[in-house]
Design a protein around this motif. Structure first.
Motif, mmCIF file in Angstrom:
data_model
loop_
_atom_site.group_PDB
_atom_site.id
_atom_site.type_symbol
_atom_site.label_atom_id
_atom_site.label_comp_id
_atom_site.label_asym_id
_atom_site.label_seq_id
_atom_site.Cartn_x
_atom_site.Cartn_y
_atom_site.Cartn_z
ATOM 1 N N THR A 88 0.827 -1.210 0.000
ATOM 2 C CA THR A 88 0.000 0.000 0.000
ATOM 3 C C THR A 88 0.858 1.255 0.000
ATOM 4 N N ASP B 272 -7.538 -11.769 1.430
ATOM 5 C CA ASP B 272 -8.980 -11.528 1.303
ATOM 6 C C ASP B 272 -9.420 -11.863 -0.115
ATOM 7 N N THR C 1 -12.413 -10.234 -2.306
ATOM 8 C CA THR C 1 -12.115 -9.496 -3.534
ATOM 9 C C THR C 1 -12.879 -10.069 -4.724
ATOM 10 N N THR D 84 -16.471 -9.010 -4.707
ATOM 11 C CA THR D 84 -16.788 -7.689 -5.262
ATOM 12 C C THR D 84 -16.774 -7.724 -6.781
ATOM 13 N N SER E 50 -12.785 -5.232 -8.989
ATOM 14 C CA SER E 50 -12.247 -5.392 -7.643
ATOM 15 C C SER E 50 -12.385 -4.083 -6.867
ATOM 16 N N ARG F 25 -13.019 -2.465 -2.543
ATOM 17 C CA ARG F 25 -12.953 -2.755 -1.107
ATOM 18 C C ARG F 25 -14.172 -2.154 -0.436
ATOM 19 N N PRO G 243 -9.446 -0.163 -4.100
ATOM 20 C CA PRO G 243 -8.486 -0.794 -3.193
ATOM 21 C C PRO G 243 -7.205 0.033 -3.062
ATOM 22 N N VAL H 220 -6.598 0.976 5.667
ATOM 23 C CA VAL H 220 -7.630 0.240 4.949
ATOM 24 C C VAL H 220 -8.549 1.192 4.194
#
Length: 954
Positions: A157, A185, A189, A192, A199, A201, A345, A432
């Motif tokens: 990230t 996850d 993913t 979604t 993809s 979040r 994401p 997040v």
């Protein structure tokens, strides 16, 4: 003369090589380690005019878990980081911490960290040697546009690292970037993608949800978003008018399951059936699930409650359920207008989707991998046996691993590079929710390690640069995109002011991802029903996570929230399942699937569904270090490339052997007289409840309390309704107060040293759990039973109501421990921190972590919670210096708590919060009938059971 310690603690004389190693480490630590970094870092709190010896300084930085940031304040004394606390400006921490953030300080000083570059043939090498060895493979890869070069990382990230990887891939477009995160996850993913076509979040807002259904989900459990979710959940439940209701269906008890108002223990296939039944009640029109009558009744009650709270209702699905079930949950939430935010994401790179481990294994098999760089991940341990990366990596012509430890993957590659700890290097991370924050070092690398940015720079064409320059360049480019002035001189000054403010706050203002709107979709088609047979559900360990913290002694000895197990893991089975299979607690069983087996002891636990066993990841390691080696069973042996979380069918067979399952507390069912240990109230009865006192109305042979002569009366109130049992307070207390580790041998003898424990009490039955958490520090009784029995007056009261322990008077009679009804006093049977340390905890680097304001206790001394008296003393000195009244003091446990369950204040100060909580109708004192008049009191746990559903387990 007999030895002072047990046989397991006697060590052989130090060899010449070991002595020279320790001497070198000590010199390195003294000369370069405990000094400030060369680049300026900006303190969060007011910097002293001069850096005085012993004056703590706070710096805002971030720590990662699974790649995501939690904002923290790192406290340093004389250049030594000694404590981690939460950053109140960071949305992922909100001023609190979790066990992993608190224990990061011990990881920094871990004696088993990598200290040098190593090459698999020649052993110790240097950075220059590695760069020369890298030059050839890198030149060949560049000549082929990167073909044959593979980069493997964990979840990324960091904007700077993503920028570096993007630059590397532009220079070598045929290179392949792989991402492997052990606690992934993937199902969420893919869910979604099925629900929204791409993809994304999804961020639940528990602070806005009154009715929540968790199907295999544990939002209050360990994870990078635990603090935000737990804080929102507790915030909502502080208002009885908006208390709401929490439904949970799960295989075995979780922290979320403990807080549930209605809970069912269901195997994974029944959890899926429950979700489908709820969706059909909302109009999904899916084929009727194969569910029992009890599950149908539960689904009907839940669906009616969710529908009645449209706009304030939410459904969450756990990682073990299939992507189709995640997509179905999104469809349900859309029907309910659920409080969720959908964002892009934070770990994605524009135009590039990273490959996984399976693609890397295929490339290694094909023999086309010329160069492989593995950065800050351990796929040999976590990839599973069917990928067998330990042997496959050897097929690469050139391979390098960068990590903080010489772990399982380091042993499989040609080269290993020491990676700097996050408190030693510059970086940046996103939370997040996408919020970016800066990572700044508090200390120079102890062992000559380099940051991940400096290592990635070695693979680029530009000259190597410092991590500080790389991170600053990233944010200068980002900041410049919004700069509207044209004069360069003014631009430079404006950026410098913005940069320093961002370092000061620890957060990049306005960097959170914007919520996006997604189109409604139809209910997804359902996956095939799981096959019959015994199922093992794998979960991240609440103390070791995915195994990266296995060598952290604080976390190994931290009791797991539900099982209270330490130093290992065990297969959790229900009583019924254990009886059917003829095994009991402590029996070692063999779990087998085709080609894979693991042996693990059994733990019989309440709240586990029949037909399911639950096992945590991260134990059973061979190359963790002196602390973590050989502790527990390696659950990764059951992982396959097809499924990481559910293993079925599994053959379970008894081995005829037994193993130790070390616990710090046994299962306690409260009823009758024992119900006084823990108070639980239904929300419907709250209106008629009355606060209980501290027993001052009971007769006593002790004179009336006339203390508090100094004008202060310190007291604590703990809201058990807010407590989620996360143990952040336990590890924070350990870090703040130099609480030693005793090791598994001493735990097996019933000895432990934690000044604070979190008890778990169950007012239900093993099949229908109605449990709650209760943190128990010293009660600081006004009529303290420990004081009159001490023959040397080591246990005394001061004029501010604190029950103190005078260490240099204590002669170890332990009369005070025997006379304490709360059992919160700990005795140093051995020099756990003074000459008889467990394993390598006597190493010189460990000593640098200790808080200089707290005494390190020697053998034969009784110790316990002090209400962080050193913090009270610091505030008193500040008040005297500034000529003002004392402000409230924040204890270590209070500052760590993500739900603000702990309140500490001065009863003598008008309007203090503890006095207000003592007037709450839920107020009670632990064992108040004993008339000890404790200063630590509690608020009862609240439950809001659904009157339309009676708990049954047919």
């Amino acid at each position: 003369m007999p030895p002072l310690g047990p046989p397991s603690r006697r060590e052989p004389l130090t060899s010449r090589r070991e002595a020279l190693t320790l001497l070198g480490a000590g010199i390195a630590l003294a000369a370069g380690g405990c000094t400030k970094p060369s680049e300026e870092i900006v303190p969060y709190v007011r910097m002293p005019e001069r850096l005085l010896p012993g004056v703590p300084v706070r710096y805002a930085t971030s720590l990662s878990l699974g790649g995501f940031a939690r904002g923290v304040h790192a406290i340093a004394v004389d250049g030594r980081p000694i404590k981690i606390e939460g950053n109140p400006l960071h949305p992922a921490s909100r001023g609190a911490t979790d066990v992993f953030a608190e224990a990061a300080i011990l990881d920094l000083y871990d004696p088993d960290r990598s200290r040098t570059v190593t090459e698999h043939k020649s052993g110790i090498a240097s950075w220059e040697m590695f760069e020369r060895a890298l030059a050839g493979p890198l030149a060949r890869a560049r000549s082929r546009n990167g073909a044959g070069f593979h980069l493997l990382t964990g979840r990324v990230t960091s904007p700077t690292l993503l920028r570096q990887i993007a630059s590397l891939l532009r220079a070598m477009p045929d290179a392949v970037w792989h991402v492997h995160e052990p606690v992934d996850d993937t199902h969420a993913t893919r869910g979604t993608v099925r629900a929204f076509g791409r993809s994304l979040r999804v961020l639940p807002r528990l602070d806005r949800a009154e009715v929540v259904l968790c199907v295999g989900a544990d939002p209050l459990g360990p994870g990078p978003d635990q603090i935000r979710l737990a804080s929102g959940f507790a915030e909502r439940r502080r208002d009885p008018g908006r208390f709401g209701r929490l439904y949970v269906a799960e295989s075995a008890l979780t922290q979320t399951g403990i807080k549930a108002d209605a809970r069912r223990a269901l195997p994974p296939h029944a959890q899926a059936a429950l979700l489908v039944a709820c969706a059909n009640a909302l109009g999904a029109g899916l084929p009727a699930p194969d569910a029992s009558e009890a599950v149908r009744r539960f689904a009907e009650a839940v669906a009616a409650d969710l529908t009645a709270h449209r706009g304030r209702a939410l459904v969450l699905v756990g990682p073990a359920l299939a992507p189709e079930h995640h997509a179905l949950a999104h469809w349900i939430n859309a029907r309910l207008d659920a409080p969720v935010d959908v964002i892009e994401p934070p770990d994605r790179m524009d135009g590039r989707t990273p490959a996984g481990l399976t693609a890397l294994a295929a490339a290694l098999d094909s023999g086309t991998v010329e160069g492989l760089a593995i950065l800050d991940c351990n796929p040999v341990l976590t990839g599973g046996p069917d990928l067998d990366l330990g042997s496959r990596i050897g097929r690469a012509a050139f391979s390098v691993h960068a990590g903080t430890h010489g772990d399982e993957t380091a042993g499989a590659t040609h080269w290993h590079l020491p990676l700097a700890h996050e408190l030693e290097g510059w970086s940046d991370l996103r939370a997040v929710d996408g919020t970016a924050s800066l990572v700044q070092p508090l200390i120079r690398p102890l062992y000559g390690a380099r940051s991940i940015h400096e290592i990635v720079a070695l693979f680029g064409e530009s000259p190597a640069r410092s991590g500080y320059d790389l991170v600053r360049e990233t944010w200068h480019e980002t900041w410049s995109e919004t700069w509207r002035e044209s004069r360069p001189a003014r631009e430079a000054a404006a950026f410098e002011a913005w940069w320093r403010q961002s370092l000061h706050d620890g957060v990049i203002a306005g960097s959170a991802a914007a919520a996006i709107t997604v189109a409604d979709s139809a209910p997804p088609s359902l996956p095939p029903r799981m096959g019959a047979g015994f199922t093992v559900e794998l979960r991240p360990d609440p103390c070791l996570w995915d195994g990266r913290f296995s060598n952290n002694a604080w976390l190994q000895e931290c009791p797991k929230p539900i099982s209270k197990q330490v130093w290992g893991n065990a297969l959790a089975l229900s009583r019924g399942e254990a009886d059917r299979r003829g095994v009991g607690a402590g029996d070692v069983v063999r779990l087998s699937v085709p080609g894979r087996t693991v042996e693990v002891p059994v733990a019989v636990e309440s709240g586990v569904a029949d037909g399911v066993g639950v096992l945590t990841l991260g134990s059973g390691r061979a190359r963790a270090g002196a602390i973590g080696n050989g502790i527990g069973a390696d659950a990764y042996r059951l992982v396959s490339r097809a499924e990481r979380w559910l293993v079925t069918p599994v053959d379970l067979a008894a081995t005829g052997r037994t193993g130790a399952v070390l616990r710090t507390q046994n299962y306690v069912q409260v009823e009758g007289e024992t119900a006084k240990l823990f108070r639980q109230i239904d929300l419907a009865d709250l209106a008629t409840a009355t606060p209980k006192g501290i027993g001052a109305d009971q007769p006593s042979l002790i004179e009336a309390w006339t203390g508090d002569a100094d004008g202060h009366a310190w007291a604590m109130a703990i809201d058990t309704n807010a407590c989620i049992g996360c143990n952040a307070c336990v590890v924070a207390c350990q870090s703040e107060n130099n609480v030693p580790v005793v090791g598994p041998e001493e735990i097996a003898r019933g000895r432990m040293m934690h000044w604070l424990r979190i008890d778990l009490y169950d007012a239900g039955t093993p099949e229908a759990v109605k449990a709650g958490f209760q943190p128990v520090p010293c009660m600081h009784c006004e009529h303290a039973p420990c004081e009159p029995v001490c023959p040397v007056a080591a246990s005394v009261h001061d004029g501010e109501g604190l029950n103190l322990q005078v260490y240099n008077r204590c002669v170890g009679t332990r009369f005070c421990q025997a006379n304490c009804p709360y059992k919160v006093r700990r005795f140093n049977f051995f020099g756990y921190a003074d000459g008889q340390e467990y394993a390598n905890l006597d190493a010189e680097p460990i000593r640098a972590q200790r808080n200089p304001n707290v005494t390190v206790r020697a053998r034969g001394v009784m110790e316990k919670c002090t209400y962080c008296v050193q913090r009270i003393a610091t505030e008193r000195q500040g008040a005297e210096r500034d000529g003002r009244a004392m402000n409230d003091v924040v204890t270590a446990c209070q500052s760590a708590c993500p739900t603000r369950a702990i309140t500490f204040s001065d009863l003598a100060r008008p309007g203090n919060p503890v006095s207000a909580l003592r007037a709450d109708p839920r107020h009670y004192a632990l064992l108040e009938e004993l008339n000890t008049r404790p200063r630590t009191t509690y608020l009862a746990n609240l439950r809001a059971p659904n009157p339309d559903w009676a708990e049954d387990h047919t």
